[in-house]
Design a protein around this motif. Structure first.
Motif, PDB file in Angstrom:
ATOM      1  N   ASP A 154       6.066  -6.874   9.235  1.00 28.79           N
ATOM      2  CA  ASP A 154       5.138  -6.396   9.865  1.00 28.79           C
ATOM      3  C   ASP A 154       4.329  -5.354   9.574  1.00 28.79           C
ATOM      4  O   ASP A 154       3.198  -6.265   9.710  1.00 28.79           O
ATOM      5  N   PRO A 155       3.685  -5.379   8.387  1.00 27.31           N
ATOM      6  CA  PRO A 155       2.740  -5.103   7.231  1.00 27.31           C
ATOM      7  C   PRO A 155       1.765  -6.156   6.860  1.00 27.31           C
ATOM      8  O   PRO A 155       1.000  -6.104   7.409  1.00 27.31           O
ATOM      9  N   LYS A 158      -0.286  -7.108  10.440  1.00 27.50           N
ATOM     10  CA  LYS A 158      -0.811  -6.404  10.387  1.00 27.50           C
ATOM     11  C   LYS A 158      -2.276  -6.798   9.400  1.00 27.50           C
ATOM     12  O   LYS A 158      -3.052  -7.548   9.994  1.00 27.50           O
ATOM     13  N   GLU A 179      -6.280  -8.587  10.559  1.00 24.78           N
ATOM     14  CA  GLU A 179      -7.771  -8.801   9.995  1.00 24.78           C
ATOM     15  C   GLU A 179      -8.237  -8.647   9.386  1.00 24.78           C
ATOM     16  O   GLU A 179      -9.099  -9.821   9.756  1.00 24.78           O
TER      17      GLU A 179
END
Lengths: 168, 168
Positions: free
Chosen positions: B106-107, B110, B114
DNA sequence: TTAAACTTTCAAATATTATTGAAAATATAT
DNA sequence: ATATATTTTCAATAATATTTGAAAGTTTAA
């Protein structure tokens, strides 16, 4: 965000993910660097950009070649070797899965097969629990292994195209 | 092979696999021990059987509880806590996948989101390669993530029953 | 309360893994 | 052949991760 900053962030992020998934950090970083670099790089350039030693760069590049993630390039009239990354992500995923399966899953499968073949008295709770758990783990590992095998044999389009629709 | 020897081998093998998959060796070993033990064990018993310190046993057992792989049991009239493992392998696989997805994938997703949103000049090879690679990696990671999500939501029978037939 | 039984914490020690750097090996041009 | 460029090796070192153990904390029974 500028390109230079974004590059660093990508290298850092990929390195972290790699280290969490059993691929050493530097190896994942070198791979990331080559992925986002248009042309092939020399050992010297990799050393400079990631600030790592010659020995480290050499070993890491060799490992990446063994994993099938990067390749050497020779240029006419030049003595040094250039390295570039395979950029097809499906192929990258395949290579990593294949390598880890071979290195880690296959040996475990062998041991579990041996252990689940052991005979004993199912009326003895200690034996029964052992037998059941080991056999179940063996089944789980075989299933994972089988899934990986199938994925490895699959072609890109077939995989992303049909499987994920089914998984929907 | 005797049961005692087989138990040790299972614990050792599972420990090794764990350490290769980002779960620390002791944690995987304690889990293996509880899996093949019919009744719940106390911290003391885990310490003895695996020859680890009290501190280590305590922390490892807590981690396993946080991963949802083992549970505490309280016995009437007894003061100490007993621990036992969830023995359903499909549930074990789910828990591990879920936990690792949450902690690691998940991180990264992210950050990749970006980075792949960055704008620039596609005529610049440096930018173009960066953009393409990052976007592709983002897609790959999203696909893996999506597959995991689907698996996590699936019920055992549906999963093993139908998916693997399709994967044939 | 108090005390015994049990659990938790965490700084220090140990073990594991990754990295360096300089020397040795190898390859290439002249 | 010899010099030079380049790659490889690996013992020593550094960085990271895990484990210990003893002290502090908590819970329960009397």
């Amino acid at each position: 965000m500028q390109l230079a900053e974004a590059k660093l962030k990508f290298i850092e992020t990929w390195g972290k993910l790699g280290s969490e998934w059993g691929i050493n950090r530097t190896m994942a970083q070198v791979h990331a660097l080559l992925l986002i670099t248009p042309d092939a790089l020399t050992t010297e350039e990799v050393m400079e950009q990631l600030k790592i030693s010659r020995g480290n760069a050499n070993m890491t590049l060799r490992d990446l070649i063994n994993w099938g993630l990067i390749e050497k390039q020779h240029r006419a009239g030049e003595r040094k070797e250039y390295f570039y990354a395979q950029k097809d992500t499906w192929e990258i995923a395949r290579r990593v899965a294949e390598e880890r399966k071979k290195r880690e899953l296959d040996p475990v499968l062998k041991v579990l097969g041996e252990l689940s073949a052991i005979e004993g008295d199912m009326k003895d709770p200690a034996f029964k629990t052992f037998k059941t758990s080991v056999t179940d783990m063996h089944k789980l590992t075989k299933n994972i292994n089988r899934t990986l095998d199938t994925m490895l044999k699959a072609e890109e389009n077939w995989f992303w195209g049909s499987i994920f629709k089914i998984f929907k």
